[in-house]
Design a protein around this motif. Structure first.
Motif, PDB file in Angstrom:
ATOM      1  N   CYS A   7      -4.464  -2.376  -0.471  1.00  0.00           N
ATOM      2  CA  CYS A   7      -3.390  -2.582   0.500  1.00  0.00           C
ATOM      3  C   CYS A   7      -2.584  -1.300   0.607  1.00  0.00           C
ATOM      4  O   CYS A   7      -1.937  -0.891  -0.348  1.00  0.00           O
ATOM      5  N   ARG A   8      -2.640  -0.714   1.790  1.00  0.00           N
ATOM      6  CA  ARG A   8      -1.917   0.542   1.983  1.00  0.00           C
ATOM      7  C   ARG A   8      -0.437   0.310   2.245  1.00  0.00           C
ATOM      8  O   ARG A   8       0.338   1.255   2.303  1.00  0.00           O
ATOM      9  N   CYS A   9      -0.049  -0.947   2.439  1.00  0.00           N
ATOM     10  CA  CYS A   9       1.367  -1.260   2.637  1.00  0.00           C
ATOM     11  C   CYS A   9       2.075  -1.559   1.320  1.00  0.00           C
ATOM     12  O   CYS A   9       3.266  -1.894   1.337  1.00  0.00           O
ATOM     13  N   ILE A  35       2.407 -10.038   2.804  1.00  0.00           N
ATOM     14  CA  ILE A  35       1.765  -9.517   4.019  1.00  0.00           C
ATOM     15  C   ILE A  35       2.626  -8.404   4.604  1.00  0.00           C
ATOM     16  O   ILE A  35       3.818  -8.608   4.856  1.00  0.00           O
ATOM     17  N   GLY A  36       2.007  -7.228   4.779  1.00  0.00           N
ATOM     18  CA  GLY A  36       2.718  -6.140   5.436  1.00  0.00           C
ATOM     19  C   GLY A  36       2.220  -6.044   6.875  1.00  0.00           C
ATOM     20  O   GLY A  36       2.526  -6.890   7.707  1.00  0.00           O
ATOM     21  N   CYS A  37       1.417  -5.013   7.167  1.00  0.00           N
ATOM     22  CA  CYS A  37       0.863  -4.888   8.521  1.00  0.00           C
ATOM     23  C   CYS A  37      -0.179  -5.967   8.790  1.00  0.00           C
ATOM     24  O   CYS A  37      -0.470  -6.279   9.929  1.00  0.00           O
ATOM     25  N   GLY A  38      -0.765  -6.512   7.728  1.00  0.00           N
ATOM     26  CA  GLY A  38      -1.723  -7.601   7.876  1.00  0.00           C
ATOM     27  C   GLY A  38      -3.174  -7.186   7.932  1.00  0.00           C
ATOM     28  O   GLY A  38      -4.050  -8.056   7.913  1.00  0.00           O
ATOM     29  N   TYR A  39      -3.440  -5.881   7.986  1.00  0.00           N
ATOM     30  CA  TYR A  39      -4.846  -5.456   8.140  1.00  0.00           C
ATOM     31  C   TYR A  39      -5.697  -5.925   6.957  1.00  0.00           C
ATOM     32  O   TYR A  39      -6.815  -6.407   7.126  1.00  0.00           O
ATOM     33  N   CYS A  40      -5.149  -5.796   5.772  1.00  0.00           N
ATOM     34  CA  CYS A  40      -5.930  -6.129   4.580  1.00  0.00           C
ATOM     35  C   CYS A  40      -5.923  -7.620   4.273  1.00  0.00           C
ATOM     36  O   CYS A  40      -6.711  -8.088   3.453  1.00  0.00           O
ATOM     37  N   CYS A  95       1.463  -4.063  -0.981  1.00  0.00           N
ATOM     38  CA  CYS A  95       1.718  -5.487  -1.242  1.00  0.00           C
ATOM     39  C   CYS A  95       1.078  -5.990  -2.537  1.00  0.00           C
ATOM     40  O   CYS A  95       1.116  -7.198  -2.805  1.00  0.00           O
TER      41      CYS A  95
HETATM   42  S1  FES Z   1      -0.550  -5.354   4.540  1.00  0.00           S
HETATM   43 FE1  FES Z   1      -0.944  -3.438   5.493  1.00  0.00          FE
HETATM   44  S2  FES Z   1      -2.715  -2.685   4.451  1.00  0.00           S
HETATM   45 FE2  FES Z   1      -2.128  -4.432   3.340  1.00  0.00          FE
END
Ligand code: FES
Length: 178
Positions: free
Chosen positions: A155-157, A120-125, A159
Protein backbone atom coordinates in the motif's frame (compact mmCIF):
# COMPACT_ATOMS: atom_id res chain seq x y z
CA UNK A 1 -32.39 -39.67 -50.47
CA UNK A 2 -34.92 -40.23 -53.23
CA UNK A 3 -35.62 -37.51 -55.81
CA UNK A 4 -39.09 -37.08 -54.23
CA UNK A 5 -37.59 -36.45 -50.74
CA UNK A 6 -35.10 -34.00 -52.19
CA UNK A 7 -37.92 -31.98 -53.67
CA UNK A 8 -39.79 -31.55 -50.36
CA UNK A 9 -36.78 -30.48 -48.25
CA UNK A 10 -36.76 -26.69 -47.75
CA UNK A 11 -33.79 -24.93 -49.21
CA UNK A 12 -33.54 -22.53 -46.27
CA UNK A 13 -34.69 -22.50 -42.61
CA UNK A 14 -38.20 -21.27 -41.91
CA UNK A 15 -38.24 -17.52 -41.64
CA UNK A 16 -37.41 -16.17 -38.21
CA UNK A 17 -35.26 -19.17 -37.25
CA UNK A 18 -31.52 -18.62 -37.44
CA UNK A 19 -29.38 -21.67 -36.74
CA UNK A 20 -26.62 -20.95 -34.27
CA UNK A 21 -23.45 -22.94 -33.88
CA UNK A 22 -22.33 -23.94 -30.41
CA UNK A 23 -18.86 -22.47 -30.44
CA UNK A 24 -15.95 -24.07 -28.71
CA UNK A 25 -14.86 -22.11 -25.70
CA UNK A 26 -13.79 -22.16 -22.09
CA UNK A 27 -16.56 -22.34 -19.52
CA UNK A 28 -15.87 -20.07 -16.58
CA UNK A 29 -17.64 -19.56 -13.28
CA UNK A 30 -17.05 -16.04 -12.00
CA UNK A 31 -18.89 -14.67 -8.98
CA UNK A 32 -21.50 -17.38 -9.40
CA UNK A 33 -22.19 -16.54 -13.06
CA UNK A 34 -21.41 -18.78 -16.03
CA UNK A 35 -19.45 -17.34 -18.94
CA UNK A 36 -18.03 -18.91 -22.09
CA UNK A 37 -14.81 -17.40 -23.37
CA UNK A 38 -14.35 -17.97 -27.09
CA UNK A 39 -11.30 -15.79 -27.58
CA UNK A 40 -7.61 -16.40 -26.98
CA UNK A 41 -7.34 -19.20 -24.40
CA UNK A 42 -4.05 -17.73 -23.16
CA UNK A 43 -5.66 -14.40 -22.25
CA UNK A 44 -4.73 -13.57 -18.65
CA UNK A 45 -7.71 -13.63 -16.32
CA UNK A 46 -7.00 -10.02 -15.32
CA UNK A 47 -7.75 -8.74 -18.82
CA UNK A 48 -10.75 -11.01 -19.22
CA UNK A 49 -12.21 -9.59 -16.02
CA UNK A 50 -11.42 -5.95 -16.75
CA UNK A 51 -11.73 -5.69 -20.54
CA UNK A 52 -14.40 -8.28 -21.35
CA UNK A 53 -16.58 -8.48 -18.24
CA UNK A 54 -15.88 -4.90 -17.09
CA UNK A 55 -15.23 -6.14 -13.56
CA UNK A 56 -12.64 -3.46 -12.87
CA UNK A 57 -12.21 -3.97 -9.14
CA UNK A 58 -9.23 -6.24 -9.76
CA UNK A 59 -6.27 -4.00 -10.55
CA UNK A 60 -3.05 -4.27 -12.54
CA UNK A 61 -0.34 -5.18 -10.08
CA UNK A 62 2.73 -5.28 -12.28
CA UNK A 63 3.82 -7.71 -14.96
CA UNK A 64 4.01 -10.54 -12.42
CA UNK A 65 1.38 -9.34 -9.94
CA UNK A 66 4.11 -7.97 -7.71
CA UNK A 67 2.01 -5.71 -5.49
CA UNK A 68 -0.97 -7.99 -4.97
CA UNK A 69 -3.65 -5.66 -6.34
CA UNK A 70 -4.66 -8.28 -8.92
CA UNK A 71 -5.51 -11.05 -6.48
CA UNK A 72 -8.68 -13.07 -6.96
CA UNK A 73 -9.92 -16.22 -5.31
CA UNK A 74 -9.74 -19.40 -7.38
CA UNK A 75 -11.48 -22.21 -5.55
CA UNK A 76 -11.00 -20.20 -2.38
CA UNK A 77 -7.27 -19.53 -2.76
CA UNK A 78 -5.79 -16.12 -3.55
CA UNK A 79 -3.97 -16.09 -6.90
CA UNK A 80 -2.63 -13.42 -9.21
CA UNK A 81 -5.13 -12.79 -11.99
CA UNK A 82 -2.43 -11.75 -14.43
CA UNK A 83 -0.67 -15.06 -13.90
CA UNK A 84 -3.74 -17.15 -14.76
CA UNK A 85 -4.52 -17.78 -18.44
CA UNK A 86 -8.26 -18.35 -18.74
CA UNK A 87 -7.61 -21.80 -20.19
CA UNK A 88 -6.42 -22.96 -16.76
CA UNK A 89 -9.67 -21.96 -15.09
CA UNK A 90 -12.27 -24.22 -16.70
CA UNK A 91 -14.21 -25.88 -13.91
CA UNK A 92 -12.88 -23.55 -11.21
CA UNK A 93 -14.86 -21.09 -9.13
CA UNK A 94 -13.44 -17.58 -9.45
CA UNK A 95 -14.39 -14.88 -6.97
CA UNK A 96 -13.37 -11.27 -7.50
CA UNK A 97 -13.76 -8.39 -5.09
CA UNK A 98 -17.15 -7.72 -6.71
CA UNK A 99 -18.29 -11.15 -5.56
CA UNK A 100 -17.37 -10.84 -1.87
CA UNK A 101 -20.57 -9.18 -0.68
CA UNK A 102 -23.73 -11.25 -0.23
CA UNK A 103 -26.44 -11.11 -2.89
CA UNK A 104 -28.50 -8.79 -0.69
CA UNK A 105 -25.61 -6.33 -0.57
CA UNK A 106 -24.42 -7.18 2.93
CA UNK A 107 -20.69 -6.60 2.99
CA UNK A 108 -18.28 -9.42 3.65
CA UNK A 109 -16.87 -9.09 7.21
CA UNK A 110 -13.47 -8.24 5.74
CA UNK A 111 -14.97 -5.39 3.70
CA UNK A 112 -16.81 -4.13 6.77
CA UNK A 113 -13.69 -4.26 8.92
CA UNK A 114 -11.69 -2.23 6.37
CA UNK A 115 -14.37 0.44 6.65
CA UNK A 116 -14.44 0.18 10.45
CA UNK A 117 -10.68 0.72 10.64
CA UNK A 118 -10.53 3.27 7.83
CA UNK A 119 -7.96 1.04 6.14
CA UNK A 120 -8.54 2.60 2.72
CA UNK A 121 -6.57 5.45 1.19
CA UNK A 122 -6.76 5.94 -2.59
CA UNK A 123 -8.27 2.46 -2.81
CA UNK A 124 -6.05 1.07 -5.56
CA UNK A 125 -4.62 -1.67 -3.39
CA UNK A 126 -7.82 -2.37 -1.44
CA UNK A 127 -9.41 -5.10 -3.62
CA UNK A 128 -6.21 -7.11 -3.47
CA UNK A 129 -5.96 -6.70 0.30
CA UNK A 130 -9.56 -7.84 0.74
CA UNK A 131 -8.99 -10.98 -1.30
CA UNK A 132 -5.69 -11.70 0.45
CA UNK A 133 -7.34 -11.21 3.85
CA UNK A 134 -10.16 -13.61 3.03
CA UNK A 135 -7.61 -16.22 1.99
CA UNK A 136 -5.42 -15.60 5.04
CA UNK A 137 -8.34 -15.92 7.46
CA UNK A 138 -9.35 -19.16 5.75
CA UNK A 139 -5.88 -20.53 6.40
CA UNK A 140 -5.34 -19.04 9.83
CA UNK A 141 -8.17 -17.96 12.11
CA UNK A 142 -6.01 -15.70 14.31
CA UNK A 143 -3.27 -14.24 12.12
CA UNK A 144 -0.53 -12.17 13.67
CA UNK A 145 1.37 -9.19 12.30
CA UNK A 146 3.96 -11.48 10.72
CA UNK A 147 1.28 -13.40 8.83
CA UNK A 148 -0.21 -10.16 7.52
CA UNK A 149 3.17 -8.69 6.63
CA UNK A 150 3.98 -11.77 4.56
CA UNK A 151 1.06 -11.13 2.22
CA UNK A 152 2.23 -9.91 -1.20
CA UNK A 153 0.16 -6.73 -0.98
CA UNK A 154 1.68 -3.28 -0.89
CA UNK A 155 0.00 0.00 0.00
CA UNK A 156 1.62 3.17 -1.19
CA UNK A 157 -0.80 5.25 0.88
CA UNK A 158 0.62 3.88 4.11
CA UNK A 159 -2.46 1.93 5.27
CA UNK A 160 -0.50 -1.13 6.42
CA UNK A 161 -1.09 -0.54 10.14
CA UNK A 162 -4.81 -0.04 9.66
CA UNK A 163 -4.97 -3.08 7.41
CA UNK A 164 -3.44 -5.13 10.20
CA UNK A 165 -6.09 -3.83 12.60
CA UNK A 166 -8.88 -4.58 10.13
CA UNK A 167 -7.80 -8.18 9.61
CA UNK A 168 -7.45 -8.72 13.35
CA UNK A 169 -10.88 -7.18 13.87
CA UNK A 170 -12.39 -9.84 11.60
CA UNK A 171 -10.46 -12.55 13.39
CA UNK A 172 -11.91 -11.28 16.68
CA UNK A 173 -15.44 -11.39 15.24
CA UNK A 174 -15.82 -7.62 15.66
CA UNK A 175 -16.41 -6.47 12.10
CA UNK A 176 -19.22 -3.93 12.13
CA UNK A 177 -19.02 -3.40 15.89
CA UNK A 178 -17.93 -0.22 17.66
S1 FES B 1 -4.89 2.84 -0.37
FE1 FES B 1 -3.69 3.79 -1.92
S2 FES B 1 -2.21 2.27 -2.46
FE2 FES B 1 -3.22 1.47 -0.74
Amino acid sequence: MTPVQAQILPTSPPSGIVPEKVRDGIDLQINGEHYRHTGDPQMPLLWYLRDILRLTGTKYAGEHGENGADLVLVDGKAVSAIGQPVTTLAGSQVTTVEGLAANDGTLHPVQQAFIDEDAIGCGYCTPGWLIAAVDLLRRKSKPGDDDIDQLPNLCRCGCQTRVRRAIKRVAAGKAGQP
